[in-house]
Scaffold this active site. Structure first.
Site, PDB file in Angstrom:
ATOM      1  N   TYR A 189     -24.026 -26.668 -42.170  1.00  0.00           N
ATOM      2  CA  TYR A 189     -23.421 -27.660 -41.280  1.00  0.00           C
ATOM      3  C   TYR A 189     -21.897 -27.642 -41.369  1.00  0.00           C
ATOM      4  CZ  TYR A 189     -22.530 -32.161 -39.016  1.00  0.00           C
ATOM      5  OH  TYR A 189     -22.078 -33.150 -38.178  1.00  0.00           O
ATOM      6  N   LYS A 228     -18.897 -26.871 -38.499  1.00  0.00           N
ATOM      7  CA  LYS A 228     -17.843 -27.819 -38.148  1.00  0.00           C
ATOM      8  C   LYS A 228     -16.459 -27.286 -38.508  1.00  0.00           C
ATOM      9  CE  LYS A 228     -20.391 -30.912 -36.198  1.00  0.00           C
ATOM     10  NZ  LYS A 228     -20.269 -31.182 -34.756  1.00  0.00           N
TER      11      LYS A 228
END
Length: 213
Positions: free
Chosen positions: A150, A154
């Site tokens: 994740y 990002k």
């Protein structure tokens, strides 16, 4: 910047959480808003509820992005703001991370987002104005245990935002990154139900206010 009543806004992942809250607040101010989502029935129901325009799109389905972008622009009669809100997560310790997790998360958070933005930018360049708001996360600047996949997505979005900001400024296209911390939404929930708000965590409407402001 146009007044809210003149704005036409496309929000990905707009059927729940931050996307839905942002759509609600923009529509209250008089903007015309199109929302995308993967769950067709949910998207249609939410669009009817909040008076938004539904565009059925999973941004990881790259082949549909061009036609669905054109559909949104046609239905609204133009486009001034793209809010790249759709996002997913996978969380595993380093020893358990696999390539499939990276491919799944990056297909939405990075690759599909980029392809959609490419299509929108074609329109923005023709009209010589537009705004792109990327919804990142504090995970775009700080890692955490189990966050390999994740956070990588990002961090990538943060880099894309920086590149696009410098590249598109000359075209009068603004590019912004908003990095919320943990928000009580349906994110990473198997049943996609909104979580109850918690006093020490941000709400979707607080993030929506930051985006709109």
């Amino acid at each position: 910047m146009k007044s809210y009543t003149d704005l036409k806004v496309l929000i990905t992942g707009g059927s729940s959480g931050i996307g839905k809250a942002t759509a609600i607040e923009l529509i209250k101010k008089g903007a015309k808003v199109s929302i995308t989502g993967r769950d067709f029935n949910k998207l249609d129901n939410v669009a009817t509820e909040i008076n938004a325009i539904p565009v059925h799109l999973d941004v990881s389905n790259y082949d549909l992005i061009a036609s669905k972008t054109s559909e949104a622009i046609s239905l609204m009669g133009g486009l001034d703001v793209l809010i790249n809100n759709a996002g997913i997560g996978e969380f595993s310790k380093l020893e358990d991370v696999n390539v499939a997790q990276f491919e799944k998360v990056f297909s939405t958070n990075v690759f599909g987002l980029t392809i959609l933005t490419q299509q929108v930018v074609k329109h923005f360049k023709k009209q010589q104005q537009g705004t792109i708001i990327n919804i990142g996360s504090t995970a775009a600047s700080s890692g955490f245990p189990t966050g390999s996949v994740y956070c990588a997505s990002k961090f990538a979005l943060r880099g894309l935002t920086e590149c696009w900001r410098h590249e598109l400024r000359r075209e009068n296209i603004r590019v912004i990154l908003v990095n919320p911390s943990e928000v009580t939404t349906a994110f990473n929930s198997d049943n996609r139900k909104e979580r109850e708000e918690v006093a020490n965590k941000l709400s979707s409407y607080e993030i929506a206010h930051a985006i709109i402001s």
